[in-house]
Design an enzyme around this catalytic site. Structure first.
Site, PDB file in Angstrom:
ATOM      1  CG  ASP A 186       3.925 -10.375   5.752  1.00  0.00           C
ATOM      2  OD1 ASP A 186       4.286 -10.521   4.581  1.00  0.00           O
ATOM      3  OD2 ASP A 186       3.916  -9.272   6.328  1.00  0.00           O
ATOM      4  CD  GLU A 233       8.189  -2.040  11.584  1.00  0.00           C
ATOM      5  OE1 GLU A 233       7.153  -2.557  12.038  1.00  0.00           O
ATOM      6  OE2 GLU A 233       8.362  -1.857  10.378  1.00  0.00           O
ATOM      7  CD  GLU A 287       0.501  -5.617   9.849  1.00  0.00           C
ATOM      8  OE1 GLU A 287       0.749  -4.675  10.641  1.00  0.00           O
ATOM      9  OE2 GLU A 287       0.699  -5.532   8.630  1.00  0.00           O
TER      10      GLU A 287
HETATM   11  C1  DMJ Z   1       0.445  -3.253   4.374  1.00  0.00           C
HETATM   12  O1  DMJ Z   1       0.833  -2.677   3.187  1.00  0.00           O
HETATM   13  C2  DMJ Z   1      -0.033  -4.658   4.179  1.00  0.00           C
HETATM   14  O2  DMJ Z   1      -0.761  -5.081   5.279  1.00  0.00           O
HETATM   15  C3  DMJ Z   1       1.106  -5.626   3.922  1.00  0.00           C
HETATM   16  O3  DMJ Z   1       0.673  -6.946   3.837  1.00  0.00           O
HETATM   17  C4  DMJ Z   1       2.107  -5.520   5.044  1.00  0.00           C
HETATM   18  N1  DMJ Z   1       2.526  -4.179   5.273  1.00  0.00           N
HETATM   19  C5  DMJ Z   1       1.527  -3.137   5.399  1.00  0.00           C
HETATM   20  C6  DMJ Z   1       0.955  -2.933   6.775  1.00  0.00           C
HETATM   21  O4  DMJ Z   1       1.786  -3.158   7.809  1.00  0.00           O
END
Ligand code: DMJ
Length: 567
Positions: free
Chosen positions: A253, A346, A367
C-alpha cells in the site's frame, strides 16, 4: 453469495443518502465529540500506559510493541496541535526531548519506526512554530525535534547498507542489522521512506537520507514484472520475489502512496512516472467493478478476490491524482462494507460478500476515514460526513472501554482485543477531526491557517505552509515549503562559501574544487550541500531565506490535480 442486484441497490441507496446536509453547528458539535474521544484515549494512555508504547484498553495497563519509544505519545503529538491544544503539545514536546532515547538494544521495524517515530517528530518539529514553542535561530532548518528525528533515522541507516540498496525489515537500534536477520522485506518496507528521508535531507542539508530512500526506490522499480506489477515480499539480497501476489493492500500500500505524495512534495517527475506506469498495470489487471483484487504478478491471474481494509486509502490517493469518478465509485464499494459490519474487516471476500476466516477484526484503522477526508475536500459531498458520523458512532458503540478504545477482534460478534494501536490517535482521530473541519490550516489554502503563523513574505522570506501539507502514511503532516526554504538556505550558504573561497584562494587552486574521483559520493539532491543543522548547544543566526510566496503547485493537488510542470 450476495446478488449483484442487491449490491447495486445498496450502492444506489448509499449515494442517495448523500442528500443529508450538515450545518456548521452540527459539524462543530461532531468536532467536540471527536475531541472527547481523543482525550478519553489519550488521558487513559497517560494515566495507565505511559511510558510504554501502547495502552492495553481492557486491562488498563501498557505494553511495548514496536520498540520502547513511548510510541503513542510521539504518534499523538501533532494531533494535539490539530485539536488546538498548544500547551499540552509544548509540554509533551519538551518531555520527549528530555526522555526519548534511541540508543537502545531493541530490534525495531525499519518501516514502523520511520513512519511513526521519524514522521511524528518531523511533523512536530515543523508545527512547533504554530504551537507557540520557543524556536531556535535557524528553525525550521534546525531544532531539537528535528535533531531527534535525525537521531532516530540514523539508527535505521544500517538497514539500507545492502548490495541492492533495498533495506532489511528490522534493525537493532544499538547494534545494527543482526547477522541472522532475514533478507525478506515487504514491498512497502522497501518503498516507504522518501517522504521522511527527503524531508530530513532537505531540512538538514545532509543528503544521506534522501539518497538511501531513492536508491531503494530505484532498485525496487527495476524488479517489476514484465506486465508492470510488483509482488508482496522480496529478497533484498537476491532481488527475487518471495511472495508474488500483486495488489494495493497489505505489504504494498504505502509504496504507491509514497510515489504519489513524494512526487507532489518534491515536484518529482521520476516518482510520478513510476506511479503512473504501475497504475496502468493495476487498472488493467487488478481492477474489477471498481474493486481491486490480488493477482499473480507475472501472469495477472486472480490469486485472491479479496478487499483488505488497508486498501481503503486508495480512493483518497486517486483523488490527489484527479481520478475522482473512479475514486468515488471505489469508495462506495468500501463504504458498503463498513455499513455491513460497523467497521472494515481486515479481509472481505468480494464473491461471498462476507468476512474471511481469521481476518474478521477491525484494529481501529483510519484508511476509510482518510479517503473520506480527501473526497469531501475534493467534492464537498456530505455523503463523506455521513460516513464520518457513522464511523464515530460505531467506534463509540463497539470499541469504547472505561480505559480507552479497543481493537475489534471479530466484527461479527464485536469481541474486543486488548490493544489500542498508536495510529488510532495519530491517524483515525486526526482524519476524523479534519473531515469535520474543512477550514483547518492543514487543508491548505484557507485564510485561517495563513494568518496564524508565518515568517513574513513581503520581502521574499519563507512563507511556511504556503504550499499546503502532505501527510505521511501515519498522517503526520509535512510542509513542502519548509523543505524548499531550507534547500534554498543551504544553496545560499554554498554559494556564499564558493564566493568566499574564490576570493581567498589562488586562481589555479580555486578552479579545482571538485573532490578527487575516489572521494566522490552520490550526488546530493538539488539545493543540498554540507549539513547546516545545528549541533547540540551550537547557535547560529540564519541568513534571510528567500522563497517565493507560493512556490508549490502541490496546493493544486487539493483540487484533485497534480502538475509536474509550471502550468
Ligand atoms: C498505519 O501504521 C499506517 O497507515 C500504515 O501505512 C498502514 N497501517 C497503519 C494503519 O492502518
Amino acid at each position: 453469495m450476495r446478488s449483484p442486484v442487491c449490491v447495486t441497490l445498496l450502492v444506489w441507496l448509499l449515494s442517495d443518502a448523500a442528500a443529508r446536509q450538515f450545518t456548521e453547528e452540527e459539524m462543530a458539535a461532531v468536532r467536540q465529540r471527536i475531541k472527547s474521544m481523543f482525550y478519553h484515549a489519550y488521558n487513559s494512555y497517560l494515566d495507565n500506559a505511559f511510558p510504554y508504547d501502547e495502552l492495553r484498553p481492557l486491562t488498563c495497563d501498557g505494553q511495548d510493541t514496536w520498540g520502547s519509544f513511548s510510541l503513542t505519545l510521539i504518534d499523538a503529538l501533532d494531533t494535539l496541535l490539530v485539536l488546538g491544544n498548544h500547551s499540552e503539545f509544548q509540554r509533551v514536546a519538551s518531555l520527549l526531548q528530555d526522555t526519548a532515547d534511541f540508543d537502545i538494544d531493541v530490534n525495531a521495524s525499519v518501516f514502523e519506526t520511520n513512519i511513526r517515530v521519524v514522521g511524528g517528530l518531523l511533523s512536530a518539529h515543523l508545527l512547533a512554530g504554530r504551537a507557540g514553542m520557543d524556536l531556535e535561530p535557524g528553525w525550521p532548518c534546525s531544532g531539537p525535534l528535528l535533531r531527534m528525528a535525525e537521531d532516530a533515522a540514523r539508527k535505521l541507516l544500517p538497514a539500507f547498507q545492502t548490495p541492492t540498496g533495498m533495506p532489511y525489515g528490522t534493525v537493532n537500534l544499538l547494534n545494527g542489522v543482526s547477522p541472522t536477520e532475514t533478507p525478506v522485506t515487504c514491498t512497502a518496507g522497501v518503498g516507504t521512506f522518501i517522504l521522511e528521508f527527503a524531508t530530513l535531507s532537505r531540512l538538514t542539508g545532509d543528503a544521506t537520507y534522501e539518497n538511501a530512500a531513492r536508491r531503494a526506490l530505484r532498485a525496487l522499480w527495476k524488479t517489476r514484472s514484465d506486465i508492470g506489477l510488483v509482488g508482496n515480499h522480496i529478497d533484498i539480497l537476491s532481488k527475487k520475489w518471495v511472495a508474488q501476489d500483486a495488489g494495493i493492500g497489505a505489504g504494498v500500500d504505502s509504496y504507491f502512496e509514497y510515489l504519489v505524495k513524494g512526487a507532489i512534495m518534491l515536484q518529482d517527475e521520476e516518482l510520478l512516472s513510476m506511479f503512473l506506469e504501475y497504475d496502468r498495470a493495476i487498472q488493467n489487471y487488478t481492477r474489477f467493478d471498481d474493486w481491486y483484487l490480488w493477482v499473480q504478478m507475472h501472469k495477472g491471474t486472480v490469486s485472491m478476490p479479496v478487499f483488505q481494509s488497508l486498501e481503503a486509502f486508495w480512493p483518497g490517493l486517486q483523488s490527489l491524482l484527479g481520478n475522482l469518478d473512479s475514486a468515488v465509485r471505489t469508495f462506495q464499494n468500501y463504504y458498503s462494507v463498513w455499513r455491513q459490519f460497523g467497521g472494515l474487516p481486515e479481509f472481505y471476500s468480494i464473491p461471498q460478500g462476507y468476512t474471511v476466516d481469521k481476518r474478521e477484526g477491525y484494529p481501529l484503522r483510519p484508511e476509510l476515514i482518510e479517503s473520506a477526508m480527501y473526497l469531501f475536500r475534493a467534492t464537498g459531498d456530505h455523503t463523506y460526513l455521513q460516513l464520518g458520523l457513522d464511523a464515530l458512532e460505531s467506534i463509540e458503540k463497539i470499541t469504547r472501554t472505561p480505559c480507552g478504545y479497543a481493537s475489534v477482534k471479530d466484527l461479527r460478534d464485536h469481541q474486543l482485543d486488548n490493544r489500542m494501536e498508536s495510529f488510532f490517535l495519530a491517524e483515525t482521530i486526526k482524519y476524523l477531526y479534519l473531515l469535520f473541519d474543512p477550514a483547518h490550516f492543514l487543508h491548505g489554502g484557507g485564510a485561517e491557517g495563513d494568518g496564524s503563523w508565518e515568517e513574513g513574505g513581503e520581502e521574499g522570506q519563507c512563507v511556511l505552509g504556503a504550499g499546503g501539507f502532505i501527510f505521511n502514511t501515519e498522517a503526520h503532516p509535512l510542509d513542502p515549503a519548509a523543505l524548499y526554504c531550507c534547500s534554498r538556505h543551504a544553496q545560499d550558504r554554498r554559494e556564499l562559501r564558493d564566493v568566499l573561497l574564490s576570493l581567498s584562494e589562488p586562481a589555479e587552486k580555486s578552479s579545482s574544487k571538485s573532490k578527487p574521483p575516489n572521494q566522490q559520493t552520490e550526488s546530493p539532491p538539488p539545493g543540498q550541500s554540507d549539513s547546516i543543522a545545528l549541533k547540540p548547544g551550537e547557535k547560529k543566526t540564519p541568513p534571510l531565506l528567500s522563497c517565493p510566496v507560493q512556490p508549490f503547485s502541490a496546493r493544486l493537488s487539493i483540487l484533485g490535480q497534480v502538475f509536474t510542470d509550471n502550468t
